[in-house]
Design a protein around this motif. Sequence first.
Motif, PDB file in Angstrom:
ATOM      1  N   TRP A   3       0.944  -1.245  -0.048  1.00 12.91           N
ATOM      2  CA  TRP A   3      -0.035  -0.036  -0.181  1.00 12.91           C
ATOM      3  C   TRP A   3       1.090   1.100  -0.024  1.00 12.91           C
ATOM      4  CZ3 TRP A   3      -5.194   0.445  -0.255  1.00 12.91           C
ATOM      5  CH2 TRP A   3      -5.880  -0.632  -0.166  1.00 12.91           C
ATOM      6  N   ARG A  15      -4.826  10.034  15.685  1.00 11.99           N
ATOM      7  CA  ARG A  15      -5.582   9.083  16.682  1.00 11.99           C
ATOM      8  C   ARG A  15      -4.679   9.139  17.991  1.00 11.99           C
ATOM      9  NH1 ARG A  15      -5.710   3.616  13.191  1.00 11.99           N
ATOM     10  NH2 ARG A  15      -6.891   4.422  11.200  1.00 11.99           N
ATOM     11  N   THR A  31      -8.426   2.989  -0.541  1.00 10.26           N
ATOM     12  CA  THR A  31      -9.141   3.688   0.428  1.00 10.26           C
ATOM     13  C   THR A  31      -9.638   4.869   0.228  1.00 10.26           C
ATOM     14  OG1 THR A  31      -7.084   4.084   1.866  1.00 10.26           O
ATOM     15  CG2 THR A  31      -8.313   2.189   2.551  1.00 10.26           C
ATOM     16  N   GLU A  46     -10.402   9.025   5.799  1.00 11.12           N
ATOM     17  CA  GLU A  46      -9.445   8.082   6.294  1.00 11.12           C
ATOM     18  C   GLU A  46      -8.387   8.236   5.339  1.00 11.12           C
ATOM     19  OE1 GLU A  46      -8.904   6.222   8.599  1.00 11.12           O
ATOM     20  OE2 GLU A  46     -10.277   5.679   9.695  1.00 11.12           O
ATOM     21  N   PHE A  97       2.464  -3.087   4.686  1.00 14.15           N
ATOM     22  CA  PHE A  97       1.069  -3.301   4.347  1.00 14.15           C
ATOM     23  C   PHE A  97       0.975  -4.003   2.851  1.00 14.15           C
ATOM     24  CE2 PHE A  97       0.817   0.333   7.380  1.00 14.15           C
ATOM     25  CZ  PHE A  97       0.036  -0.266   8.475  1.00 14.15           C
ATOM     26  N   SER A 131      -6.431  -6.612   1.435  1.00 16.39           N
ATOM     27  CA  SER A 131      -7.425  -6.642   2.395  1.00 16.39           C
ATOM     28  C   SER A 131      -6.936  -5.739   3.683  1.00 16.39           C
ATOM     29  CB  SER A 131      -8.052  -7.830   2.705  1.00 16.39           C
ATOM     30  OG  SER A 131      -6.969  -8.408   3.507  1.00 16.39           O
ATOM     31  N   CYS A 132      -5.632  -5.391   3.971  1.00 13.83           N
ATOM     32  CA  CYS A 132      -5.336  -4.759   5.274  1.00 13.83           C
ATOM     33  C   CYS A 132      -4.665  -3.285   4.821  1.00 13.83           C
ATOM     34  CB  CYS A 132      -4.320  -5.614   5.824  1.00 13.83           C
ATOM     35  SG  CYS A 132      -3.964  -4.946   7.474  1.00 13.83           S
ATOM     36  N   SER A 136      -4.988   2.328   7.024  1.00 18.15           N
ATOM     37  CA  SER A 136      -6.024   3.013   7.784  1.00 18.15           C
ATOM     38  C   SER A 136      -6.369   1.902   8.682  1.00 18.15           C
ATOM     39  CB  SER A 136      -7.059   3.722   7.436  1.00 18.15           C
ATOM     40  OG  SER A 136      -7.478   2.893   6.081  1.00 18.15           O
ATOM     41  N   ASP A 137      -6.312   0.601   8.587  1.00 17.66           N
ATOM     42  CA  ASP A 137      -6.512  -0.217   9.575  1.00 17.66           C
ATOM     43  C   ASP A 137      -5.612  -0.843  10.489  1.00 17.66           C
ATOM     44  OD1 ASP A 137      -9.040  -0.867   8.144  1.00 17.66           O
ATOM     45  OD2 ASP A 137      -8.642  -2.364   7.283  1.00 17.66           O
ATOM     46  N   PHE A 138      -4.333  -0.022  10.373  1.00 18.57           N
ATOM     47  CA  PHE A 138      -3.351  -0.215  11.369  1.00 18.57           C
ATOM     48  C   PHE A 138      -3.918  -0.218  12.787  1.00 18.57           C
ATOM     49  CE2 PHE A 138      -0.103   1.217  14.393  1.00 18.57           C
ATOM     50  CZ  PHE A 138       0.909   0.232  13.946  1.00 18.57           C
ATOM     51  N   ARG A 139      -3.723  -1.502  13.455  1.00 19.51           N
ATOM     52  CA  ARG A 139      -3.725  -1.489  15.023  1.00 19.51           C
ATOM     53  C   ARG A 139      -2.754  -2.495  15.458  1.00 19.51           C
ATOM     54  NH1 ARG A 139      -7.095   1.184  13.284  1.00 19.51           N
ATOM     55  NH2 ARG A 139      -9.531   0.826  13.448  1.00 19.51           N
TER      56      ARG A 139
END
Lengths: 671, 671
Positions: free
Chosen positions: B15, B29, B73, B112, B146, B150-151, B154-157
């Motif tokens: 990505w 965040r 995204t 996002e 990334f 599918s990941c 912005s889905d970073f956790r």
Amino acid sequence: MLESALNPQAGKAQWIWYPGDFEMMLLLRVHSRRYERGMQITPCWHMDTFFPNIKFRRRFHLEKPVVFQVHATGEVAVEVDGGGRYCYDYQDGVRLEPGSHDLCITVFNPHELPALYIDADGLQTNGAWEASNVDSRWLPAGSWNFTSPSCPPSDFRLEMQPLQPVSVEKIGQGVLFDFGKEMMASLKGEGFKGEGILHISYGESREEALNYAECEVREDVKVTEDCFETTLPRAFRFVFLAPEGGLSAGGLTALYEYLPIENKGSFECSDDLLNRIYDTAVYTLHLNSREFFFDGIKRDRWVWGGDACQSYLLNYYSFFDSELCKRTMRALRGKDPVHQHHNTIQDYTCYWFISLYDYYLYTGDAAFLREVYRNARTLMDFCLETTDERGFMNARPEDWVFVDWAPINNKGDVSLIQILFARSLEVMALIAGLCGDENGRAFYHSLWQKCLKNCFEIFWSARYNCFTHGPAAASDAVVTKYANMFALSFGYLSEEQKAAVIQNALLNETVLPITTPYMRFYELAALCDAGCYEDVMGFLREYWGGMLRLGATSFWEAYDAAEQGAQHYAMYGRPFGKSLCHAWGAGPILLAGKYFLGVRPEAPGYEKFTVSPHLAGLAYIRGSVPTPGGTIDVFCDGEKAEVVNHTPFEGALEWKGQVVAVPPGQTVSLG
Amino acid sequence: MLESALNPQAGKAQWIWYPGDFEMMLLLRVHSRRYERGMQITPCWHMDTFFPNIKFRRRFHLEKPVVFQVHATGEVAVEVDGGGRYCYDYQDGVRLEPGSHDLCITVFNPHELPALYIDADGLQTNGAWEASNVDSRWLPAGSWNFTSPSCPPSDFRLEMQPLQPVSVEKIGQGVLFDFGKEMMASLKGEGFKGEGILHISYGESREEALNYAECEVREDVKVTEDCFETTLPRAFRFVFLAPEGGLSAGGLTALYEYLPIENKGSFECSDDLLNRIYDTAVYTLHLNSREFFFDGIKRDRWVWGGDACQSYLLNYYSFFDSELCKRTMRALRGKDPVHQHHNTIQDYTCYWFISLYDYYLYTGDAAFLREVYRNARTLMDFCLETTDERGFMNARPEDWVFVDWAPINNKGDVSLIQILFARSLEVMALIAGLCGDENGRAFYHSLWQKCLKNCFEIFWSARYNCFTHGPAAASDAVVTKYANMFALSFGYLSEEQKAAVIQNALLNETVLPITTPYMRFYELAALCDAGCYEDVMGFLREYWGGMLRLGATSFWEAYDAAEQGAQHYAMYGRPFGKSLCHAWGAGPILLAGKYFLGVRPEAPGYEKFTVSPHLAGLAYIRGSVPTPGGTIDVFCDGEKAEVVNHTPFEGALEWKGQVVAVPPGQTVSLG
């Protein structure tokens, strides 16, 4: 009177925000709503957004205790009488005792505009508060007419009015709806039967709506109930519905979306064609007067500096909506840092500065100039980075030097750009002076003088006795009208030079003619300035009258009488590429108000004004021009010229070589 | 080898995004998640956000046709082989024929991070693409690990691991859970009965958890089912639950949130207390190594430049996570325009420049320095705006001159600030050189020399024979350790000056002692640089050992052995204001790796290194230090010193006056 006209909300609590960020939020919405065949087309320049975390502060003195509620769009932190002195239970209301207090409220919102509203006795949010994006700088907060706690600025929407089609026609398997005139609207379908895909093609012309493959705007809606609504307003007069599968089409209502503003000006004359041209021009301008001044409602639906510069002028002779001007100017300026010209175009940056001058001349609103001075300086710094020893602004490789759509060479020195840049520097000197920045005023003044002097040195041709397009000394030097007409209207020419320019450039048939309504706007104004009213009147009837004869309900991006049928709708190599509702088509408003009625401010905000009516061959003209202090009404026929001054300002009526004062509130006539 | 260590994703599709904007999104965040008693506390400096509209482009040559899918995204526009040549049906896959192509893809998303992913044969998104926020400038796109469509970024956790309490104790109407050690976690409750409000108080200490009124972090949860989860992770070891109404408490699981990184270094010695200090220091650093390097996980949960500067150094001797360093440095730098110092603090801006030097020395990653040069220049421009004829950086009224929490006068010229500023200029000269900007290099070099020369002129006291805190000529001139220890470690002192500084400042008991772990970090390093290993070892046992004796499971923001009981938890006038898990408490990691094991790079990226082990009174030491090319393992006792070089780099072992080369892959010993 002026103050209240510009700020009708004074005395009420208002939602407040970081200055300019309401415009950033709106512009982001507006600029993300253009779709071509389902694909989003964003502008070819950068998009700014609002800051996510804003502190608002004010020092208050309270005579008695007050308990207030905090209304905010975002998460809130309340500090009373000092940084870090948090009021954790503010949601139950904040109580302040009599005395002096420092209130600082933080609002955080990364998704919607952070804004604040407090309305208590002795404690109201308004433009007297300061705002900071916590970058160590405080600015006067932004505010407008959002005075209800339940309607924050992020809820801003235009008005909506349902309109029925004037005719419905079954064509093949589909149905064509004619709404009678151009508009921007979403659609509400009712009485549909069955389920299936509905192909919707929008047309500014009948031909476009009937051509699903090549129309500029179309969408497919899956209809599963008897009714539906589309989400985005589109520009159209005609809509063609082609149902697929088991679906059969029902009725259609246009949900016309518009900014509620009234025409405070008027124009009427002995020629009905002229009257229809004026009315259609006002409607065209209204359709493009929305969140901001658009270029066109079908295309580009964007805010372009060159187009907006003309819309402001048209607005001063019609809606006189100064908030709309300010919104558009703030939006165009955007945020720091500056890495590119407005819309990437060198000339468009200059038009922004020039617009500030016009805005001040018509509204007298020095506060706005003081507001934008900070951002005007950083924009001018960006321009000055490329200036040379002559004081000329040079183009970076990535800069677009537009001038006009015309077969002209814009490489190297271009006279129009430097004339516009000189004017920009002159405007900066004016603003610096208004802000009390004497060093700045002197700095910009000397740059202006240098640039202007070199414009004459480099571009004034002794051979042609007017400005050439590029350097006059070049072997291929050629005259174009651009620099000549702008220098004339900016007052940069002596009487002798003016006469030469009119003869050798403006009325010279060997000079490249102007074909776009964009530059024709300035050309017609310059011709009027040069006294050629009847030429202009003839052109009005021919050009704008020609569109009306073809059934136009709003004026077009371009018009060529030599074209036939659907040829008129083609542009940019696309059969329906032309915008049939373009703000720059509304030029007749300026001609009517400024040149035929002849009303113009002679001091900022019309504190002084003149009226010089010109019949230009008509039997009579009658109309009104708005000012910040009321209208100036004008009547003129062959016998007399009359002015009714509804303003508190001093005017003068000039007619047939006579001049007479028009005191505030008086009716004065000559003849 | 270095290249792959720094970019393990090379060869895979990744990505991509606008460079730095992943960090802007994450920081927004992170900085919006600090709450005190239900009130959001955002930082006292500005918050940036990502750009909403990004163009990504690349020129490709394809040997065979390819059909690719666009993953993004945001809303997408695809242009192939020229601006405006839109591919309207890209959602069905885009087909490109063999040959050269220009691909330009726009991604719009105001909510996002706009990001793009393409993975096709011969056509993959990665850092070789360029990105623009459509401001006429193109930069290498941002990318990281990334690699799955599918990941998106912005889905970073962070990772999550459920942990059970080590003890549960009923106290009054409530229940106290002890999770055995400090952590950052959200809570999962299970087996609750009835309905009602659950008051949750978090404690880094038992005392804090049991004090609902004065604990720093608490929340009330409305429990209506037998289970619940809290939304935000909090810092705690203890949790006290006080149910209200008909509710009775069940069990509690901590959902421990952490960055999955391993300690690539190690340290072990003959003294178990030292071993426990080292392990606790690593755990302390790990808890604060998250999206970015935090100051502390309870408070402030923010990214401070001064704190981060130390965490980077600790990281080089433990996790060696260069991505975490880069994320933090990008986050601290933020976006243009620059209107304030990092965290509003003059010294913290300097630490950012200094961190760049350290980063380069340890990682050898010149690409990152080239990436940040553009932003480093505008930040330095901001500093240079306030420099005077001596080349000193002056403070604006809004600037915070911090230095240290100590009774010192930071008005006017402060020697530490100018020493840090000189170093910043030196670093800028280095980066300019790496970027091939010879003019820039010469410019910054001369500014560095001027500033440094004037540091000695103004601050070197002939009377005290070392630097004074303010100008040496002032009647109230006083020696502090700050400038002295930094000048020493920057190599700005002659051998003679070094000796004078050690004697007259560092080891001078009449000089104001340093009491914060923040500055003690540099002081201990300087003492080691000055050869005082045993003094440092003694202090380690006393200070960090003291916290362990009080039951610390992570190291504190501050520690004073003279305090008793819950006094230890108080700070800033609040009974539990002190952070019991503060990154700057992890200093023993640096002491272990750099000074006891004695491993340090002598050229960027450890291309050359030295190992100078120091027992400092211990019987033996053993450990590893990570480098970009593998670890360097060290063993030393009274008998011998041994190095195992797992890297491809040339090293040298220095011990007891002897020096021997340590070639790549070799084991070498002395003694």
